[in-house]
Design a protein around this motif. Structure first.
Motif, mmCIF file in Angstrom:
data_model
loop_
_atom_site.group_PDB
_atom_site.id
_atom_site.type_symbol
_atom_site.label_atom_id
_atom_site.label_comp_id
_atom_site.label_asym_id
_atom_site.label_seq_id
_atom_site.Cartn_x
_atom_site.Cartn_y
_atom_site.Cartn_z
ATOM 1 N N SER A 45 0.861 -1.174 0.000
ATOM 2 C CA SER A 45 0.000 0.000 0.000
ATOM 3 C C SER A 45 0.898 1.224 0.000
ATOM 4 O O SER A 45 2.081 1.135 0.316
ATOM 5 C CB SER A 45 -0.947 0.005 1.192
ATOM 6 O OG SER A 45 -0.228 0.074 2.393
ATOM 7 N N MET A 46 0.330 2.337 -0.398
ATOM 8 C CA MET A 46 1.091 3.574 -0.454
ATOM 9 C C MET A 46 0.327 4.652 0.271
ATOM 10 O O MET A 46 -0.897 4.641 0.302
ATOM 11 C CB MET A 46 1.257 4.017 -1.903
ATOM 12 C CG MET A 46 2.073 3.107 -2.754
ATOM 13 S SD MET A 46 2.205 3.855 -4.387
ATOM 14 C CE MET A 46 2.228 2.399 -5.372
ATOM 15 N N LYS A 47 1.062 5.561 0.836
ATOM 16 C CA LYS A 47 0.441 6.758 1.387
ATOM 17 C C LYS A 47 0.620 7.845 0.334
ATOM 18 O O LYS A 47 1.687 7.996 -0.237
ATOM 19 C CB LYS A 47 1.110 7.158 2.690
ATOM 20 C CG LYS A 47 0.817 6.198 3.822
ATOM 21 C CD LYS A 47 1.361 6.698 5.122
ATOM 22 C CE LYS A 47 1.012 5.702 6.214
ATOM 23 N NZ LYS A 47 1.473 6.140 7.516
ATOM 24 N N ILE A 48 -0.448 8.558 0.108
ATOM 25 C CA ILE A 48 -0.405 9.622 -0.888
ATOM 26 C C ILE A 48 -1.144 10.813 -0.311
ATOM 27 O O ILE A 48 -2.128 10.647 0.419
ATOM 28 C CB ILE A 48 -1.007 9.138 -2.232
ATOM 29 C CG1 ILE A 48 -0.834 10.164 -3.328
ATOM 30 C CG2 ILE A 48 -2.425 8.729 -2.079
ATOM 31 C CD1 ILE A 48 -1.181 9.653 -4.709
ATOM 32 N N ARG A 49 -0.661 11.971 -0.590
ATOM 33 C CA ARG A 49 -1.282 13.192 -0.079
ATOM 34 C C ARG A 49 -2.702 13.315 -0.603
ATOM 35 O O ARG A 49 -3.000 12.934 -1.727
ATOM 36 C CB ARG A 49 -0.465 14.401 -0.498
ATOM 37 C CG ARG A 49 0.880 14.407 0.158
ATOM 38 C CD ARG A 49 1.637 15.663 -0.158
ATOM 39 N NE ARG A 49 2.920 15.557 0.501
ATOM 40 C CZ ARG A 49 4.066 15.794 -0.084
ATOM 41 N NH1 ARG A 49 4.110 16.196 -1.323
ATOM 42 N NH2 ARG A 49 5.179 15.650 0.577
ATOM 43 N N GLY A 50 -3.554 13.890 0.230
ATOM 44 C CA GLY A 50 -4.971 14.017 -0.085
ATOM 45 C C GLY A 50 -5.254 14.536 -1.483
ATOM 46 O O GLY A 50 -6.013 13.948 -2.232
ATOM 47 N N GLY A 51 -4.657 15.658 -1.856
ATOM 48 C CA GLY A 51 -4.903 16.245 -3.175
ATOM 49 C C GLY A 51 -4.425 15.355 -4.303
ATOM 50 O O GLY A 51 -5.108 15.210 -5.322
ATOM 51 N N ASP A 52 -3.254 14.759 -4.134
ATOM 52 C CA ASP A 52 -2.718 13.856 -5.156
ATOM 53 C C ASP A 52 -3.583 12.609 -5.277
ATOM 54 O O ASP A 52 -3.838 12.118 -6.371
ATOM 55 C CB ASP A 52 -1.277 13.457 -4.827
ATOM 56 C CG ASP A 52 -0.315 14.630 -4.925
ATOM 57 O OD1 ASP A 52 -0.632 15.617 -5.625
ATOM 58 O OD2 ASP A 52 0.757 14.561 -4.305
ATOM 59 N N ARG A 53 -4.043 12.091 -4.137
ATOM 60 C CA ARG A 53 -4.903 10.909 -4.129
ATOM 61 C C ARG A 53 -6.210 11.217 -4.853
ATOM 62 O O ARG A 53 -6.660 10.448 -5.695
ATOM 63 C CB ARG A 53 -5.177 10.464 -2.693
ATOM 64 C CG ARG A 53 -6.041 9.214 -2.598
ATOM 65 C CD ARG A 53 -6.332 8.838 -1.138
ATOM 66 N NE ARG A 53 -6.997 7.571 -1.052
ATOM 67 C CZ ARG A 53 -8.308 7.400 -1.207
ATOM 68 N NH1 ARG A 53 -9.071 8.439 -1.458
ATOM 69 N NH2 ARG A 53 -8.840 6.202 -1.129
ATOM 70 N N GLU A 54 -6.802 12.355 -4.515
ATOM 71 C CA GLU A 54 -8.076 12.737 -5.145
ATOM 72 C C GLU A 54 -7.906 12.958 -6.643
ATOM 73 O O GLU A 54 -8.779 12.601 -7.428
ATOM 74 C CB GLU A 54 -8.655 13.992 -4.471
ATOM 75 C CG GLU A 54 -9.008 13.780 -3.003
ATOM 76 C CD GLU A 54 -9.901 12.571 -2.762
ATOM 77 O OE1 GLU A 54 -10.886 12.393 -3.490
ATOM 78 O OE2 GLU A 54 -9.599 11.793 -1.829
ATOM 79 N N ARG A 55 -6.789 13.521 -7.052
ATOM 80 C CA ARG A 55 -6.522 13.756 -8.479
ATOM 81 C C ARG A 55 -6.374 12.425 -9.225
ATOM 82 O O ARG A 55 -6.926 12.249 -10.306
ATOM 83 C CB ARG A 55 -5.268 14.617 -8.635
ATOM 84 C CG ARG A 55 -5.072 15.183 -10.014
ATOM 85 C CD ARG A 55 -3.959 16.231 -10.126
ATOM 86 N NE ARG A 55 -2.982 16.313 -9.056
ATOM 87 C CZ ARG A 55 -3.039 17.159 -8.024
ATOM 88 N NH1 ARG A 55 -4.043 17.977 -7.884
ATOM 89 N NH2 ARG A 55 -2.085 17.167 -7.105
ATOM 90 N N LEU A 56 -5.653 11.465 -8.619
ATOM 91 C CA LEU A 56 -5.495 10.154 -9.240
ATOM 92 C C LEU A 56 -6.840 9.445 -9.352
ATOM 93 O O LEU A 56 -7.168 8.875 -10.388
ATOM 94 C CB LEU A 56 -4.503 9.290 -8.461
ATOM 95 C CG LEU A 56 -4.293 7.876 -8.992
ATOM 96 C CD1 LEU A 56 -3.683 7.914 -10.399
ATOM 97 C CD2 LEU A 56 -3.409 7.074 -8.060
ATOM 98 N N ILE A 57 -7.624 9.506 -8.300
ATOM 99 C CA ILE A 57 -8.954 8.889 -8.326
ATOM 100 C C ILE A 57 -9.793 9.522 -9.429
ATOM 101 O O ILE A 57 -10.427 8.816 -10.218
ATOM 102 C CB ILE A 57 -9.645 9.021 -6.949
ATOM 103 C CG1 ILE A 57 -8.958 8.103 -5.940
ATOM 104 C CG2 ILE A 57 -11.133 8.705 -7.054
ATOM 105 C CD1 ILE A 57 -9.424 8.313 -4.503
ATOM 106 N N ALA A 58 -9.783 10.848 -9.509
ATOM 107 C CA ALA A 58 -10.564 11.547 -10.539
ATOM 108 C C ALA A 58 -10.091 11.166 -11.940
ATOM 109 O O ALA A 58 -10.913 10.926 -12.838
ATOM 110 C CB ALA A 58 -10.473 13.062 -10.332
ATOM 111 N N ASP A 59 -8.766 11.099 -12.143
ATOM 112 C CA ASP A 59 -8.225 10.727 -13.462
ATOM 113 C C ASP A 59 -8.665 9.327 -13.870
ATOM 114 O O ASP A 59 -9.083 9.105 -15.010
ATOM 115 C CB ASP A 59 -6.689 10.795 -13.463
ATOM 116 C CG ASP A 59 -6.153 12.210 -13.443
ATOM 117 O OD1 ASP A 59 -6.936 13.162 -13.674
ATOM 118 O OD2 ASP A 59 -4.941 12.365 -13.185
ATOM 119 N N ILE A 60 -8.577 8.385 -12.948
ATOM 120 C CA ILE A 60 -8.952 7.008 -13.276
ATOM 121 C C ILE A 60 -10.461 6.899 -13.475
ATOM 122 O O ILE A 60 -10.922 6.207 -14.389
ATOM 123 C CB ILE A 60 -8.407 6.019 -12.222
ATOM 124 C CG1 ILE A 60 -6.875 5.968 -12.332
ATOM 125 C CG2 ILE A 60 -9.014 4.627 -12.420
ATOM 126 C CD1 ILE A 60 -6.183 5.120 -11.299
#
Length: 173
Positions: free
Chosen positions: A88-103
């Motif tokens: 698992s990875m820890k990712i900053r909130g904004g980066d995580r949300e951006r990746l989720i939105a992109d996918i």
């Protein structure tokens, strides 16, 4: 207006984009197949086999959701669990949300292409094919950064597994 149009270019670009979607889905399945397991080695094997079997039957959208919950969980508090092995990875909130939105956008685009646009295309119409070619080229430019991002995550996971195998296989744990 219909004409005798060579549709090979549009078919090639459809194939290119569909292949990119499938590669992203396959990489997400590989990443999502690596959640945290706990228990005895036998229990871990059983958990892993069940998880792999369930992923094979899931749609792209469900695989993406599984990926977010296993690889990029909101809370990653597994440090105190003994017998736990996973990725698992820890990712900053904004980066995580951006990746989720992109996918999520990619999943929607894939579904739109497969379930709507391809059903509406008239391969005998030059105008229709040229419009679809423009759309596919624009779509491909959005797909490639997501593809590269997911590919780099998969490469990171593979490297982490190699390191774990070396560490746990060496008896130095």
């Amino acid at each position: 207006m219909t004409s005798n149009f060579d549709s090979s270019e549009v078919l090639e670009k459809i194939g290119r984009n569909v292949l990119s979607f499938q590669k992203i889905e396959g990489m997400l399945k590989a990443l999502a197949a690596s959640p945290n397991y706990s228990g005895s080695l036998e229990q871990i094997k059983e958990q892993r086999n069940k998880h792999h079997a369930s992923l094979k039957m899931k749609s792209f959208g469900l695989v993406a959701k599984d990926f977010f919950s296993t690889v990029y969980p909101m809370n990653n508090d597994h440090e105190d669990i003994e017998g736990l092995f996973g990725f698992s990875m820890k990712i900053r909130g904004g980066d995580r949300e951006r990746l989720i939105a992109d996918i999520e956008k990619i999943v929607k685009e894939r579904n739109d292409l497969i379930h709507h646009r391809l059903l509406q295309v008239d391969l005998a119409s030059a105008e229709n094919c040229e419009e679809l070619i423009r759309h596919l080229d624009e779509q491909n430019s959005r797909l490639q950064p997501v593809y590269e991002n997911v590919k780099s995550l998969l490469e990171l996971m593979i490297k982490a597994r190699e390191i774990a195998a070396e560490k746990f296989g060496s008896g130095n744990h």
